[in-house]
Structure formats: structure tokens, C-alpha cells
Design a protein around this motif. Structure first.
Motif, short mmCIF file in Angstrom:
data_model
loop_
_atom_site.label_atom_id
_atom_site.label_comp_id
_atom_site.label_asym_id
_atom_site.label_seq_id
_atom_site.Cartn_x
_atom_site.Cartn_y
_atom_site.Cartn_z
N VAL A 237 52.81 20.54 25.14
CA VAL A 237 53.95 20.63 26.01
C VAL A 237 53.93 22.30 26.17
O VAL A 237 54.13 22.64 27.33
CB VAL A 237 55.29 20.17 25.27
N ARG A 238 53.91 22.99 25.13
CA ARG A 238 53.89 24.41 25.61
C ARG A 238 52.70 24.85 26.42
O ARG A 238 52.99 25.90 27.24
CB ARG A 238 53.76 25.05 24.12
N SER A 239 51.64 24.22 26.21
CA SER A 239 50.52 24.62 27.02
C SER A 239 50.78 24.32 28.81
O SER A 239 50.39 25.24 29.41
CB SER A 239 49.12 24.29 26.51
N ARG A 240 51.24 23.20 28.89
CA ARG A 240 51.48 22.89 30.06
C ARG A 240 52.58 23.60 30.81
O ARG A 240 52.83 24.03 31.67
CB ARG A 240 52.00 21.22 30.19
N LEU A 241 53.51 23.86 29.97
CA LEU A 241 54.74 24.66 30.63
C LEU A 241 54.33 26.01 30.90
O LEU A 241 54.55 26.60 32.00
CB LEU A 241 55.79 25.07 29.58
N GLN A 242 53.38 26.50 29.87
CA GLN A 242 52.80 28.19 30.30
C GLN A 242 51.99 28.00 31.58
O GLN A 242 52.01 28.87 32.17
CB GLN A 242 51.95 28.50 29.05
N LEU A 243 51.26 26.75 31.81
CA LEU A 243 50.51 26.97 33.13
C LEU A 243 51.24 26.79 34.05
O LEU A 243 50.76 27.27 35.39
CB LEU A 243 49.40 25.95 32.90
#
Length: 291
Positions: A237-243
Motif C-alpha cells: 500500500v505504501r509503495s503504491r501510494l508513493q508512486l
């Protein structure tokens, strides 16, 4: 170039300058070179540098566009990989649930398979779509909650409370599923007796706030193994939100005094273009109505 231009000009205009038409071609050329050569040189080099600067700028912009396209393609590939990481994990857990239900309740297992089929159909219909309205994400989560309700045989109560203004806001595809799954696996499933899970959504000052609440074992009481498993979904979730949003978002997990865990998302408030266009048309057609 300047000398050549003056030579052609003098040859084509023998009557210029006035009063020197009886002079030879070379005298008239010498006169023009003495009076205009410096000006012509300045004009030539200014024009040359101007066009050269335009070409350099165009080349720079083309490189910028190419770099931006490559970065976009890389981001899309990373998002696609993250979504592929989620789907097998979700399918594995759901099929385990079906396997356990088949030993005790065939009708419930059949119902879960139908709901799982609907979820897979929704996932396939979305294709490569990365941002969807929150209402579509909630519909997907409702199917997931129905599967879990069958699995837990009514011991888990859930609710979904989304403000009307937030329903059409854009969110990343399948962004809530790993959060809700973590709430079940690491919270609700560890609760003796009845438990609850809730999903709330509202807009405030240009942001979309989504909160997933669940009862059960608090964050501090989870074992190292449970925390490690939870990190897979949370990290995704964190990786996708950052992208998607860079630093223009917030995602946090927090625990209340009674052990209730909240996963809170703060995202930039975005709407589909068609809704924005309709809002503008309505504003022009009804300039006095600001409701």
C-alpha cells in the motif's frame, strides 16, 4: 554572407544610392560595405543565434518529454507488478477459506466461490486502470466483506459509511483490499467472540480521508511473525501510494486505548474528468446557484 548580400543588392539596384549611379559597380559596393557591413554582421549573428537557441530548446524539450514518458512507463510497470503481487496473495487466502468451508458447509462454500468469481470479473474488467472512483472500490470491498462474513458465520459485524461527496473521488485500484485483509487476518480473526470492522470516507479541505477501523488484537500485542506478514500488505500500500501521489499523501496505523486499530488514508481529492466538465457546465448554466 554579409558581403555576398551587399554584392547582390548593388548588382540588382544600380540606381542606388542616389547621386552615385554614374559610379562603377565596385565604387558603389565599397560605399555599401563601408556603411552597412557592420549592421549586417550584427543582424546575421543575431538571427543565427536566435534560430540556434530555438533548435537547442526544442531538442531539450524533446529529451524532457522522452524522459517523462520513460518515467511514466516505469511507474506503470511498478504499479502493475505491485498489483500482481496482491492478487495471488488474496486468491491464496480466499481459496483456503473455501477449502475449510467445504468440510462443514457446502452451500456456503459455493456462495463464496460465486462471490470470488464476481471479484475476479471486476478485476479483469478494470484491466490496466490505476485510478477508479471510490464507489467502485467500495463495491469490490463489499464482495470481500461478504466472503469474510460467510467464513466467520456472522460473528463479525461490518459497516461502510461514505459521504456522498466522497463516492466519486478517485483512489488507486485495490488500495483498500490489503488493508481490510490485514484487519481481518491480524485483528478480527484473533478476537474471541464478536468483532467489528468499519470503513469510513469523507472529504475535507481538498483531501479524501478514508479510515478502516477494526476491533481485535492491538498492534502492540501482535507477534513478530504476524507483524512480518502484515508488512507485506502495508508495504505494498505504501509503495503504491508513493508512486501515485509522491509526498502528497499520508498513511498511518494507530491504536486506541481499547485495542481498536485504525488505518487512515489521506489522499489528494481528485475526480474523474467527466464529473469536472459537468460541474463546469452547470456553473456556467446556473451562475446564480452556488449550492
Amino acid at each position: 554572407m554579409s558581403v555576398l548580400q551587399e554584392a547582390i543588392w548593388v548588382a540588382c539596384q544600380p540606381q542606388i544610392p542616389i547621386g552615385m549611379h554614374d559610379k562603377s559597380y565596385w565604387h558603389r559596393l565599397q560605399f555599401f560595405l563601408d556603411s552597412e557591413l557592420l549592421d549586417n554582421l550584427v543582424i546575421f549573428w543575431f538571427t543565427f543565434c536566435l534560430f540556434r537557441a530555438i533548435l537547442i530548446y526544442q531538442s531539450f524539450r524533446e529529451r524532457q518529454i522522452a524522459t517523462a514518458q520513460l518515467e511514466t512507463q516505469l511507474t506503470q510497470a511498478q504499479l502493475r507488478a505491485l498489483r500482481m503481487q496482491l492478487n495471488p496473495h488474496f486468491l491464496f487466502n480466499t481459496m483456503n477459506s473455501v477449502s475449510s468451508l467445504m468440510r462443514t458447509d457446502m452451500e456456503a462454500a459455493d456462495q463464496v466461490l460465486e462471490q470470488l468469481s464476481s471479484m475476479l470479473r471486476i478485476t479483469l474488467d478494470r484491466g490496466e486502470q490505476q485510478l477508479i472512483p471510490l464507489t467502485e472500490e467500495v463495491d469490490f470491498i463489499q464482495l470481500y466483506l461478504a466472503i469474510q462474513k460467510t467464513r466467520f458465520r456472522g460473528t463479525v459485524h461490518h459497516y461502510v459509511a461514505i459521504e456522498p461527496e466522497a463516492l466519486d473521488a478517485l483512489v488507486p485500484t485495490m488500495i483498500l483490499q490489503p488493508i481490510v485483509e490485514n484487519a481481518y487476518v491480524h485483528g478480527v480473526a484473533k478476537t474471541a467472540g464478536e468483532a467489528f470492522i468499519g470503513i469510513e470516507g469523507q472529504t475535507h479541505e481538498g483531501q479524501l480521508r478514508i479510515c478502516v477501523r477494526n476491533s481485535g488484537k492491538g498492534l502492540a500485542l501482535r507477534s513478530a511473525a504476524e507483524t512480518a506478514k502484515e508488512r507485506v500488505g502495508v508495504a505494498n500500500v505504501r509503495s503504491r501510494l508513493q508512486l501515485h501521489y509522491g509526498n502528497a499523501h499520508c498513511f498511518e496505523l494507530k491504536e486506541d486505548a481499547d485495542g481498536e486499530v485504525q488505518a487512515i488514508l489521506l489522499l489528494p481529492l481528485q475526480y474523474p474528468a467527466r464529473l469536472t466538465d459537468k460541474s463546469l457546465e452547470y456553473a456556467y448554466d446556473n451562475p446564480g446557484d452556488h449550492r
